[in-house]
Design an enzyme around this catalytic site. Structure first.
Site, mmCIF file in Angstrom:
data_model
loop_
_atom_site.group_PDB
_atom_site.id
_atom_site.type_symbol
_atom_site.label_atom_id
_atom_site.label_comp_id
_atom_site.label_asym_id
_atom_site.label_seq_id
_atom_site.Cartn_x
_atom_site.Cartn_y
_atom_site.Cartn_z
ATOM 1 N N GLY A 85 -38.463 56.743 -101.805
ATOM 2 C CA GLY A 85 -38.247 57.955 -102.593
ATOM 3 C C GLY A 85 -36.771 58.143 -102.898
ATOM 4 O O GLY A 85 -36.231 57.514 -103.806
ATOM 5 N N PHE A 95 -50.332 54.233 -95.240
ATOM 6 C CA PHE A 95 -51.692 54.196 -95.793
ATOM 7 C C PHE A 95 -51.683 53.889 -97.291
ATOM 8 O O PHE A 95 -52.687 53.454 -97.844
ATOM 9 C CB PHE A 95 -52.413 55.526 -95.574
ATOM 10 C CG PHE A 95 -52.525 55.957 -94.131
ATOM 11 C CD1 PHE A 95 -52.414 55.038 -93.092
ATOM 12 C CD2 PHE A 95 -52.764 57.290 -93.819
ATOM 13 C CE1 PHE A 95 -52.522 55.452 -91.762
ATOM 14 C CE2 PHE A 95 -52.888 57.708 -92.495
ATOM 15 C CZ PHE A 95 -52.761 56.787 -91.468
ATOM 16 N N GLY A 96 -50.586 54.173 -97.964
ATOM 17 C CA GLY A 96 -50.558 53.962 -99.402
ATOM 18 C C GLY A 96 -49.294 54.530 -100.016
ATOM 19 O O GLY A 96 -48.400 54.998 -99.307
ATOM 20 N N VAL A 97 -49.248 54.482 -101.344
ATOM 21 C CA VAL A 97 -48.102 54.949 -102.106
ATOM 22 C C VAL A 97 -48.534 56.197 -102.881
ATOM 23 O O VAL A 97 -49.507 56.151 -103.638
ATOM 24 C CB VAL A 97 -47.631 53.869 -103.098
ATOM 25 C CG1 VAL A 97 -46.401 54.346 -103.862
ATOM 26 C CG2 VAL A 97 -47.354 52.561 -102.379
ATOM 27 N N ARG A 133 -20.365 64.119 -92.623
ATOM 28 C CA ARG A 133 -20.324 62.884 -91.834
ATOM 29 C C ARG A 133 -19.200 61.972 -92.334
ATOM 30 O O ARG A 133 -18.505 61.327 -91.550
ATOM 31 C CB ARG A 133 -21.673 62.153 -91.913
ATOM 32 C CG ARG A 133 -21.720 60.955 -91.017
ATOM 33 C CD ARG A 133 -23.041 60.202 -91.114
ATOM 34 N NE ARG A 133 -23.995 60.668 -90.109
ATOM 35 C CZ ARG A 133 -25.250 60.228 -90.051
ATOM 36 N NH1 ARG A 133 -25.708 59.359 -90.941
ATOM 37 N NH2 ARG A 133 -26.062 60.662 -89.107
ATOM 38 N N TYR A 180 -32.426 72.387 -83.663
ATOM 39 C CA TYR A 180 -31.687 71.379 -84.429
ATOM 40 C C TYR A 180 -30.339 71.204 -83.744
ATOM 41 O O TYR A 180 -29.516 72.117 -83.718
ATOM 42 C CB TYR A 180 -31.512 71.880 -85.859
ATOM 43 C CG TYR A 180 -31.082 70.825 -86.852
ATOM 44 C CD1 TYR A 180 -32.025 70.131 -87.604
ATOM 45 C CD2 TYR A 180 -29.733 70.518 -87.041
ATOM 46 C CE1 TYR A 180 -31.639 69.174 -88.532
ATOM 47 C CE2 TYR A 180 -29.338 69.550 -87.966
ATOM 48 C CZ TYR A 180 -30.304 68.891 -88.709
ATOM 49 O OH TYR A 180 -29.924 67.939 -89.627
#
Lengths: 531, 531
Positions: free
Chosen positions: A118, A251-253, A387, A448
């Site tokens: 992505g 499992f897939g796209v 960062r 966090y």
């Protein structure tokens, strides 16, 4: 141009204020700057592609370098050192579901692995190719980024999976709508990635996690397309959406995503309140959540984070004034900053603000208005750029996150911060650690935690230090009632710790599903399910 | 004593008011009363058990009769006629998870089918034994009904799966808490059943559906116990809770349930508003939901339901006054009643009431205060008893329900009501049909349709009429954008229509999971997954 070896656009630079550098040097010692590799030398090291030529597949070295790693700390170190290990043999850029299906068939025919890609923002090793005999085809969805349909009456929008945060919001805003999903990675991460990794946005208190926003869509699998219709709710058996959510490419796209959107709110404000101690602040945040005050966001920094944020804010004069004001009202050393958001129409917002203020007054909260809240909102996507600034100053920063029941929040935070803070003690190194709650629920909260340390004198040493810290923290989380991830997903980095959460029987059924959809194990191998 | 052939306790009798009978006779013709069978004659027809004796298994005829059927309309007809078909060969009453495991092992050893049984309230054929060579063991969880643990800080309660609504609420209320899950079947249905069939309670707008309330628990499977820890949220892969939710006994037996509870609200009120037409009322309900007004419940009756409810209310004088008042304010023929609930603390509730009233005024809503809302709340669990009263008057009543997007609500309602209303026209019979929305979401709404018809002159004719109506309505739902069930589940009755919703590939993966957990196909055969 997007940075090839770090976060975001090259033109976006976040500076570390001078006091910030001093603050860290005092706690950790002087920074240790390691040399960065050039892109040119990395490109020269890319081996030939093992894939046959294909019109939709790019196999030039730069494309392969730019899709080889995500944004985890090991990824960061590999990119800065220029030692990326395995590269994808090619990167395809399909433009529709049909092309995804063709590419999957082609990969099966040529015995290739497939990595759905992505925004490349994974911080858990989701998109890194695995070394092995099979060539690796990375399938970037960046061209499938359009709003395809909007049902303004049912508040349903259909998107391509590759739309990133700004693409999602700009296409919706033009029509008067918002998805309201704002993870910190929002500038780069994508809708399909949010679904695949169970992302949570900063205003999930109003809009819901991606689980609540994802209404349906299509998953392209080796067993054929799985189409999931979008109902408001259904009692017709197990919910197949939930197999796609968190499937992390195994499992897939994902080729299409339908999401539940909202009309743009009339008004949105963020407020900051200081509470005199962690104990009172935690009770206050819990009470806000359990009283169902209709807020859009609650974020509570512990005392160490509050101190660090004020030190790094870069306006010592103003901050000094604020601290004197707070001290006069009872919030001095040990104070904790709670930020909350209110989103909606004006009269609802006014009622929510009254409720929130009244409730927090009961925990000795000192209300400071919208100035710090606005600062938070303006800088909400800038943290990942820090960062770079810290790295150039000779420090390494990473974060980890979990969620646990309210009864366990303080205890788990103490344990995780403790193992991180002491994690490099054998080497005589300090680790600076602080934490906030960013998502609150009736049952509990996310935690966090940010930790900053010095890299040592080599990349190998830096990676070893991180491994030690990450392992100690991960073991502490899963053995003390925390999930291994509240929002980042599992990927490869968290896979070894997943069995404690899911149990061996839970992993078995996930493996059975992976075999069902992908019997040859081509999709995202090594991700999610430990091997 | 619970009725063996109908709903609820024998001591609870709901009468049909005289005007109600006249109202139906006018629309459907005079009632047709069919003769009821005696329990004694049914008991005499129970065949010998095919199970070997076991200390925890009751195989006396009455226990077997009382666990043979649920509360679907075919179940009702079978019970009233005394022709129950297949009986369980025995009913076990385990007291803990260990005993469930032993019974599962025993069933495997003796090649028996196993039917998990909660409150026996299924209206979709979940708990009916299937005829076949294998003996049938029904596993009633009624003894596992206790509150085992309550974490007051994290609002988490752990229960046995067999606790029914009153048992859940009374044990929580004693400590100051509520689950807030109130399906119409609440008096009899159980927590484990709610989870297994994805139940939704009348106040889901505040408390959430069972999907949101179910935090974790244990499923006993033939592959061993699947323990699902309760996190506030997690991004660690697909959510295993979602395999248990809606599994309808196919994957295993739920032995423990952890739920998210709430503190008892300070105040709760229900209000009724009349809107002049269906179009305006529907827009009003949608706007309430999409504006996120913090209500606990919204229910909107269409014009036919509003008229029927007022006719059946039984106080013609008062109702006449109300109707004159409403007509003066613009709500006469075609008016629709909207009931909404507000639950929480007093100041929040006051703000919510102001918002709801202001918003509904924009749709010409006439506010009538709390009287009708209170009547609704008092009678909220009495509707199922009305089937008995109608039956004795010679009428058959059944309900069906779905959910769809807002854009499709009016159209789907029109189509479903149409096929039901015309469904017996060939036989010259009328069907009285009316609908309400009972659960509203940002995306859409549930639709709950009631239909009343005459049984004809024999049980066979009554069943044939129901089959014709049910099939026509089910086909209409799934082919026109509705789910086959928003709250009742799939069972056997809806299984033939599930493929349109899940797709064959969706059913394939559910079948793969069933094989994984139950390779010999012993659990709830025929339920959920069409064969």
């Amino acid at each position: 141009m997007r940075r090839w070896n770090g976060w975001g656009e090259e033109s976006t630079v976040v500076e570390l204020p001078a006091q910030g550098g001093a603050f860290l040097a005092e706690r950790l010692g002087p920074g240790q700057v390691l040399p960065d590799a050039d892109l040119a030398e990395v490109l020269a090291r890319v081996p030939p592609s093992r894939l046959l030529p294909h019109t939709r597949i790019a196999s030039d070295p730069e494309t392969r370098v730019r899709h080889a790693r995500g944004q985890s700390l090991p990824d960061w170190l590999a990119l800065r050192e220029g030692q990326l290990g395995t590269f994808p043999d090619g990167v395809a850029f399909p433009e529709n579901a049909e092309q995804i299906r063709e590419l999957l068939a082609w990969a099966a025919q040529h015995d290739a692995q497939v990595i759905p890609y992505g925004g490349g923002t994974s911080v858990a090793g989701h998109i890194n190719p695995q070394a092995g005999a099979r060539p690796v085809l990375t399938l970037s969805l960046e061209r499938m980024n359009r709003l395809l349909e909007l049902d303004e009456e049912s508040l349903l929008a259909t998107f391509g999976p590759g739309a990133n945060g700004p693409q999602v919001e700009s296409q919706l805003r033009a029509r008067g709508f918002t998805l309201g999903h704002f993870p910190q990675s929002w500038e780069l991460s994508t809708l399909g990635g949010w679904v695949a990794s169970r992302s949570s946005g900063q205003q999930s208190l109003r809009y819901g996690r991606i689980e609540q926003l994802f209404a349906g869509g299509t998953l392209e699998t080796f067993a054929g397309p799985l189409e999931i219709p979008a109902f408001p709710a259904s009692a017709a058996g197990p919910d197949l959406r939930e197999l796609v959510l968190g499937s992390e490419g195994r499992f897939g796209v994902i080729s299409q995503v339908r999401v539940r959107v909202s009309r743009l709110p009339e008004e949105e404000r963020f407020y900051a309140v200081f509470l005199p101690s962690w104990e009172r602040a935690l009770d206050g945040a819990r009470t806000l959540a359990q009283a169902r005050v209709p807020l859009s966001m609650v974020r509570l920094s512990n005392a160490a984070e509050t101190e660090t944020q004020l030190a790094l804010a870069g306006h010592p004069g103003q901050i000094g004034l604020l601290e004197r004001y707070l001290a006069l009202r009872g919030a001095s050393a040990g104070k904790c900053m709670l930020t909350f958001g209110i989103t909606g129409n004006r009269s609802q917002n006014a009622a929510s603000l009254r409720q929130a203020r009244r409730l927090l007054r009961g925990f000795s909260g000192v209300f400071t208005g919208t100035l710090l809240g606005r600062k938070w909102a303006e800088g909400r996507f800038r943290f990942p750029y820090l960062r770079e600034a810290l790295w150039q100053a000779g420090y390494v920063v990473d974060t980890l996150e979990t969620a646990t029941d309210w009864r366990n929040v303080a205890s788990l935070m103490g344990k995780v911060e403790g193992v991180l803070r002491e994690g490099l003690a054998e080497q005589g190194e300090q680790v600076h650690v602080f934490t906030h709650l960013s998502h609150v629920y009736g049952q509990g909260s996310s935690l966090y935690t940010t930790y900053v340390f010095r890299p040592g004198t080599s990349y190998a040493e830096a990676l070893a230090r991180w491994r030690r810290l990450k392992h100690a923290a991960s073991v502490t989380l899963v053995n003390n009632g925390g999930t291994i991830s509240h929002q980042h997903g599992v990927g490869r980095d968290h896979a070894p710790y997943l069995a404690v959460e899911k149990g061996e029987r839970g992993l078995d059924v996930l493996r059975a599903m992976a075999r069902h959809f992908d019997p040859d194990g081509r999709l995202a191998p090594g991700v999610l399910l430990p091997e």
